[in-house]
Write a protein that holds these residues in place. Structure first.
Motif, PDB file in Angstrom:
ATOM      1  N   GLU A   1     -18.516  87.522  14.906  1.00 13.68           N
ATOM      2  CA  GLU A   1     -17.332  87.429  15.770  1.00 13.68           C
ATOM      3  C   GLU A   1     -16.132  88.131  15.133  1.00 13.68           C
ATOM      4  O   GLU A   1     -15.362  88.801  15.818  1.00 13.68           O
ATOM      5  CB  GLU A   1     -17.000  85.958  16.037  1.00 13.68           C
ATOM      6  CG  GLU A   1     -18.005  85.260  16.958  1.00 13.68           C
ATOM      7  CD  GLU A   1     -17.642  83.804  17.184  1.00 13.68           C
ATOM      8  OE1 GLU A   1     -16.634  83.348  16.605  1.00 13.68           O
ATOM      9  OE2 GLU A   1     -18.349  83.120  17.942  1.00 13.68           O
ATOM     10  N   LYS A   2     -15.979  87.983  13.807  1.00 15.18           N
ATOM     11  CA  LYS A   2     -14.875  88.658  13.119  1.00 15.18           C
ATOM     12  C   LYS A   2     -15.053  90.170  13.177  1.00 15.18           C
ATOM     13  O   LYS A   2     -14.084  90.922  13.356  1.00 15.18           O
ATOM     14  CB  LYS A   2     -14.793  88.188  11.668  1.00 15.18           C
ATOM     15  CG  LYS A   2     -14.336  86.745  11.527  1.00 15.18           C
ATOM     16  CD  LYS A   2     -14.277  86.318  10.068  1.00 15.18           C
ATOM     17  CE  LYS A   2     -13.839  84.873   9.935  1.00 15.18           C
ATOM     18  NZ  LYS A   2     -13.788  84.435   8.511  1.00 15.18           N
TER      19      LYS A   2
ATOM     20  N   ALA B   1     -16.611  91.775  15.523  1.00 13.52           N
ATOM     21  CA  ALA B   1     -16.332  92.163  16.908  1.00 13.52           C
ATOM     22  C   ALA B   1     -14.830  92.277  17.145  1.00 13.52           C
ATOM     23  O   ALA B   1     -14.363  93.161  17.864  1.00 13.52           O
ATOM     24  CB  ALA B   1     -16.954  91.144  17.868  1.00 13.52           C
ATOM     25  N   SER B   2     -14.072  91.372  16.507  1.00 13.53           N
ATOM     26  CA  SER B   2     -12.615  91.434  16.636  1.00 13.53           C
ATOM     27  C   SER B   2     -12.070  92.705  16.010  1.00 13.53           C
ATOM     28  O   SER B   2     -11.171  93.357  16.555  1.00 13.53           O
ATOM     29  CB  SER B   2     -11.986  90.204  15.964  1.00 13.53           C
ATOM     30  OG  SER B   2     -10.583  90.271  16.004  1.00 13.53           O
TER      31      SER B   2
ATOM     32  N   LYS C   1     -23.602  94.307  12.369  1.00 14.17           N
ATOM     33  CA  LYS C   1     -24.137  93.172  13.117  1.00 14.17           C
ATOM     34  C   LYS C   1     -25.641  93.033  12.875  1.00 14.17           C
ATOM     35  O   LYS C   1     -26.152  91.931  12.633  1.00 14.17           O
ATOM     36  CB  LYS C   1     -23.839  93.340  14.603  1.00 14.17           C
ATOM     37  CG  LYS C   1     -24.362  92.178  15.464  1.00 14.17           C
ATOM     38  CD  LYS C   1     -24.184  92.439  16.948  1.00 14.17           C
ATOM     39  CE  LYS C   1     -25.133  93.533  17.439  1.00 14.17           C
ATOM     40  NZ  LYS C   1     -25.094  93.707  18.897  1.00 14.17           N
TER      41      LYS C   1
END
Length: 260
Positions: free
Chosen positions: A233-234, A236-237, A253
């Motif tokens: 998630e980090k 992706a941010s 990923k």
């Protein structure tokens, strides 16, 4: 630290010096200042450039003779062109040789063959070396060296950290750098020496886990998976902010998912 530029780098610097009619020594000194910030800013005291001054990418240019607009134009042009070369990798330091000491270890540049760092330091038993020009951060702690890929972080600040794996914290143009989100390029691995063969196990020697141990193991695996997904998630941010490209995000990923 007497850092030395590569021959190709010096030729690029010489071309800039000739273009603006400035000596190669002055341009070399200015480039050293720019290298400390990966070409984003420079604080200098060079007599040929009016003494003390400051330049910032996309910001103001200040020189000792504040009313000398021609000097400001020259300093701004020099810094802008040198900064462009640095960020393109067309100006680099020569790698340092690794010097072996009498104990068989390596002294001096414990970070290996990364070259000259932009800055180094040590706090609370943790040593670090920052290489903004090649996007690398080396940390030595408890005799182990870990090298991180800093991605698009231009590390410019170091502070003391109260918790976490390391006693130091780093900041970049994006704020505090979360080391757990940075890919590890390499690290020193411990080697376990086996002095004698391990005894063979028979079925009676094998201790089978009970239901509680199995439950605890499943819970630990769940926390591990949550940590992996949290890191994704980090990443992706970072991709959404334009810090990571689509290919870089996909690669990191897939690397994290492979650990599940």
């Amino acid at each position: 630290m007497n850092a030395i530029f590569t021959d190709a780098s010096f030729q690029n610097m010489l071309n800039v010096a000739n273009k603006y009619g400035i000596s190669s020594n002055a341009v070399t000194d200015l480039t050293h200042c720019l290298m400390n910030s990966n070409g984003t800013m420079a604080q200098f005291n060079i007599q040929e450039l009016g003494g003390g001054g400051q330049w910032m990418l996309g910001g103001m240019t200040m020189v000792g003779d504040m009313f000398n607009n021609q000097l400001k134009y020259t300093v701004d042009g020099l810094c802008a062109e040198l900064s462009n070369f640095i960020q393109q990798g067309a100006i680099q330091y020569k790698p340092l040789p690794r010097l072996e000491n009498q104990q068989g270890g390596f002294s001096g540049n414990w970070w290996g063959d990364l070259g000259y760092p932009n800055s180094t330091g040590s706090q609370n038993g943790t040593s670090y070396a920052i290489f903004n020009n090649i996007n690398r951060l080396a940390i030595q702690q408890n005799g182990k060296v870990t090298i991180f890929d800093t991605l698009n972080n231009n590390i410019g600040g170091v502070g003391q950290q109260q918790g976490g794996n390391y006693s130091v914290t780093f900041t970049s143009q994006f704020g505090t750098v979360d080391l757990s989100t940075l890919p590890i390029v390499s690290g020193v691995q411990e080697t376990v020496k086996q002095s004698e063969p391990l005894p063979l196990l028979v079925e009676e020697d094998i201790v089978k886990p009970n239901n509680q141990q199995i439950s605890n193991l499943e819970e630990d695996n769940s926390f591990f998976e949550e940590d992996i997904f949290g890191k994704i998630e980090k990443l992706a941010s970072l991709k959404d902010k334009g810090i990571l490209s689509e290919d870089e995000f996909t690669s990191k990923k897939n690397d994290l998912l492979s650990r599940l």
